[in-house]
Write an enzyme that holds these catalytic residues in place. Structure first.
Site, PDB file in Angstrom:
ATOM      1  CE  LYS A  22      -2.939   0.446   3.549  1.00 38.77           C
ATOM      2  NZ  LYS A  22      -2.706   1.703   4.303  1.00 38.77           N
ATOM      3  CB  SER A  23       3.813   2.294   1.997  1.00 37.02           C
ATOM      4  OG  SER A  23       3.224   2.208   3.254  1.00 37.02           O
ATOM      5  NE  ARG A  27       6.099   6.598   0.840  1.00 36.50           N
ATOM      6  CZ  ARG A  27       5.197   6.363   1.801  1.00 36.50           C
ATOM      7  NH1 ARG A  27       4.107   5.652   1.549  1.00 36.50           N
ATOM      8  NH2 ARG A  27       5.375   6.852   3.018  1.00 36.50           N
ATOM      9  NE  ARG A 123      -5.871   7.901  10.901  1.00 40.75           N
ATOM     10  CZ  ARG A 123      -5.150   7.106  10.111  1.00 40.75           C
ATOM     11  NH1 ARG A 123      -5.685   6.579   9.025  1.00 40.75           N
ATOM     12  NH2 ARG A 123      -3.903   6.842  10.413  1.00 40.75           N
ATOM     13  CB  SER A 168       4.603   9.975  11.592  1.00 42.39           C
ATOM     14  OG  SER A 168       3.768  10.036  10.447  1.00 42.39           O
ATOM     15  CG  ASP A 320       0.196  -0.024   9.455  1.00 39.15           C
ATOM     16  OD1 ASP A 320      -0.233   0.824  10.256  1.00 39.15           O
ATOM     17  OD2 ASP A 320       0.628   0.267   8.326  1.00 39.15           O
ATOM     18  CE  LYS A 347      -0.585   4.107  12.879  1.00 42.66           C
ATOM     19  NZ  LYS A 347       0.175   4.828  11.878  1.00 42.66           N
ATOM     20  NE  ARG A 351      -5.444  -0.300  12.840  1.00 48.64           N
ATOM     21  CZ  ARG A 351      -4.746  -0.083  11.732  1.00 48.64           C
ATOM     22  NH1 ARG A 351      -3.433   0.048  11.781  1.00 48.64           N
ATOM     23  NH2 ARG A 351      -5.358  -0.011  10.571  1.00 48.64           N
TER      24      ARG A 351
HETATM   25  C1  S3P Z   1       2.391   4.741   6.215  1.00 48.14           C
HETATM   26  C2  S3P Z   1       2.920   5.084   7.427  1.00 48.14           C
HETATM   27  C3  S3P Z   1       2.347   4.632   8.704  1.00 48.14           C
HETATM   28  C4  S3P Z   1       1.381   3.475   8.540  1.00 48.14           C
HETATM   29  C5  S3P Z   1       0.471   3.645   7.378  1.00 48.14           C
HETATM   30  C6  S3P Z   1       1.243   3.822   6.091  1.00 48.14           C
HETATM   31  C7  S3P Z   1       3.020   5.276   4.997  1.00 48.14           C
HETATM   32  O1  S3P Z   1       1.641   5.702   9.299  1.00 48.14           O
HETATM   33  O2  S3P Z   1       0.626   3.283   9.718  1.00 48.14           O
HETATM   34  O3  S3P Z   1      -0.400   2.530   7.227  1.00 48.14           O
HETATM   35  O4  S3P Z   1       2.751   4.746   3.896  1.00 48.14           O
HETATM   36  O5  S3P Z   1       3.817   6.215   5.111  1.00 48.14           O
HETATM   37  P1  S3P Z   1       2.389   6.796  10.238  1.00 48.14           P
HETATM   38  O6  S3P Z   1       3.399   7.459   9.418  1.00 48.14           O
HETATM   39  O7  S3P Z   1       1.305   7.749  10.659  1.00 48.14           O
HETATM   40  O8  S3P Z   1       2.933   6.005  11.381  1.00 48.14           O
END
Ligand code: S3P
Length: 443
Positions: A22-23, A27, A123, A168, A320, A347, A351
């Site tokens: 997903k990340s 991007r 959030r 973060s 996560d 989150k 959680r």
């Molecule tokens: C993510 C960073 C994390 C993660 C999220 C995806 C990202 O969040 O919990 O699911 O893709 O940069 P945080 O940066 O708020 O910890």
């Protein structure tokens, strides 16, 4: 509401192709949309979170298309050329999409209004508003910096040097994305390392990013206004998603599954490290590198697990994965104590609260602290027999479906729709491996 129920399953077997990371998917669409020319992305996660980013990038002027063979192609017009969106950007359930795109807009002389679903609207956004205001952007939102909010991007963005007050990757990435259209050097200092996909992908597109490990932390310096060169991307399978079938196999006797081409980035791999410490039989083979990211195949066989202490320093590399780790802990002998996990409260849902409530309802001993969670498991098993409120949180939903696969009585989740944000096809993939997951509530 679409409920699903899982029940005690026979041994899981086979090769399970987990969807893309997903990340990295978010991007790849954002950076591809800033590069001049064609970026082809294969293995993109076609989950709702990423589709929200695709729609937002189109609204900002990029061309984003899915080809018949499943490849996505993205065409941008270069950094600094974003269009002002004609309508509100709705990022659905995705905190990553909202925060990264707020950073991108903050560095461009345009205005955009951001909103999302009920989970995203509760959030906190102050963590990106503070540094992005220093760059010169202005924000008008609801109390506490909540969505919906309007970002007025900076006309002359200023380079900043910013130390992250919370670990973060989203905040780091928002600042670096704003830094792309900023002259000079933008520096982010992270006292605790977080996932580095943004830095790796910036380099893949040709930006100059320096990383130094200094006593104050990891110092990341971006030279602004690079010329992004369109660069193809192969997205690895998401280790955060792979953790669900992995734990399912660990707790279901006689299971033996393989998860191919999973991302092995050390800043994402804490859950597998932890499971191995708990006694999990996990083997990694066929290690290789794609678009700067390490990947490999993960084989998991059912194992007798024991409780351990998970140190706070490990939290960013598995942030996560605590919900599904808590499920593994419920089937392990003894106590698993997770420390430094306060971030879980902000989150997609709280959680810590959701896991503590759900585990207690399924007969597991659990103690919730302000930023700790202690789960005491027993190899005698878990009672199950409850319906869990998923609270718009995909990982809570999947965690309790996995728990039900090993429990004595079935476990239901009230709303499974949210699973599509990160793991479309989860129930079918698990059923294909032998899981008993049915539509409807516990009868
Ligand atoms: C993510 C960073 C994390 C993660 C999220 C995806 C990202 O969040 O919990 O699911 O893709 O940069 P945080 O940066 O708020 O910890």
């Amino acid at each position: 509401m679409t409920s699903l129920t899982s029940s005690k399953s026979a041994a899981l077997s086979g090769t399970l192709k987990v969807p893309g990371d997903k990340s990295i998917s978010h991007r790849s669409l954002i950076l591809g949309g800033l590069a001049i020319g064609r970026t082809a992305v294969s293995g993109l996660l076609e989950g709702e979170d990423v589709l929200a980013t695709a729609a937002a990038m189109r609204a900002l002027g990029a061309s984003v298309n899915r080809l018949d063979d499943g490849t996505w192609e993205v065409f941008g017009r270069g950094i600094g050329t974003l269009d002002e969106p004609e309508d509100v950007l709705d990022l659905g359930n995705s905190g990553t999409a909202a925060r990264l795109l707020m950073g991108l807009v903050a560095g461009h002389p345009i205005n955009a209004v951001f909103t999302g679903d009920a989970s995203l609207r509760r959030r906190p956004m102050g963590r990106v508003i503070t540094p992005l205001s220093q760059i010169g952007a202005a924000f008008h939102g609801r109390a506490g910096g909540r969505l919906p909010l309007c970002v007025e991007g900076a006309t002359d963005p200023l380079p900043i040097r910013y130390t992250l007050p919370v670990a973060s990757a989203q905040v780091k990435s928002a600042i670096l994305l704003a830094g792309l259209n900023t002259p000079g050097e933008t520096t982010v200092i992270e006292p605790e390392k977080t996932r580095d996909h943004t830095e790796t992908m910036f380099r893949h597109f040709g930006a100059d990013v320096r990383v130094e490990d200094l006593p104050e932390g990891r110092v990341i310096t971006l030279t602004g206004q690079p010329e992004f060169k369109a660069s193809d991307i192969v997205v690895p399978a998401d280790p955060s998603s792979a953790a669900f079938p992995a734990v399912a196999a660990l707790i279901t006797p006689d299971s033996d599954i393989t998860l191919p081409a999973v991302g092995l980035n050390p800043l994402r791999f804490g859950v597998f490290e932890t499971l191995i410490e708990m006694g999990a039989d996990i083997e990694i083979s066929n290690r290789r590198i794609e678009a700067g990211e390490p990947i490999g195949d993960i084989r998991v066989r059912s194992s007798a697990l024991k409780g351990i202490e998970v140190p706070a320093e490990r939290a960013p590399s598995m942030i996560d994965e605590y919900p599904i780790l808590s499920v593994a802990a419920a089937f392990a002998e003894g106590a698993t104590i997770m420390r430094g996990v306060g971030e879980l409260r902000v989150k997609e849902s709280d959680r810590l609260g959701a896991m503590a409530r759900g585990l207690a309802a399924t007969g597991v001993r659990v103690e919730e602290g302000e930023d700790t969670l202690a789960v005491t498991g027993s190899s005698n098993g878990v009672a199950g027999g409850a319906t869990i409120a998923a609270d718009l949180d995909h990982r809570i939903a999947m965690s309790f479906l996995v728990l039900g696969m090993g429990a004595q009585a079935p476990v239901a989740i009230d709303d499974a729709r949210t699973i599509d944000t990160s793991f479309p096809g989860f129930a079918d993939l698990m059923r294909g491996a032998g899981a008993k997951i049915n539509s409807g509530a516990v009868t």
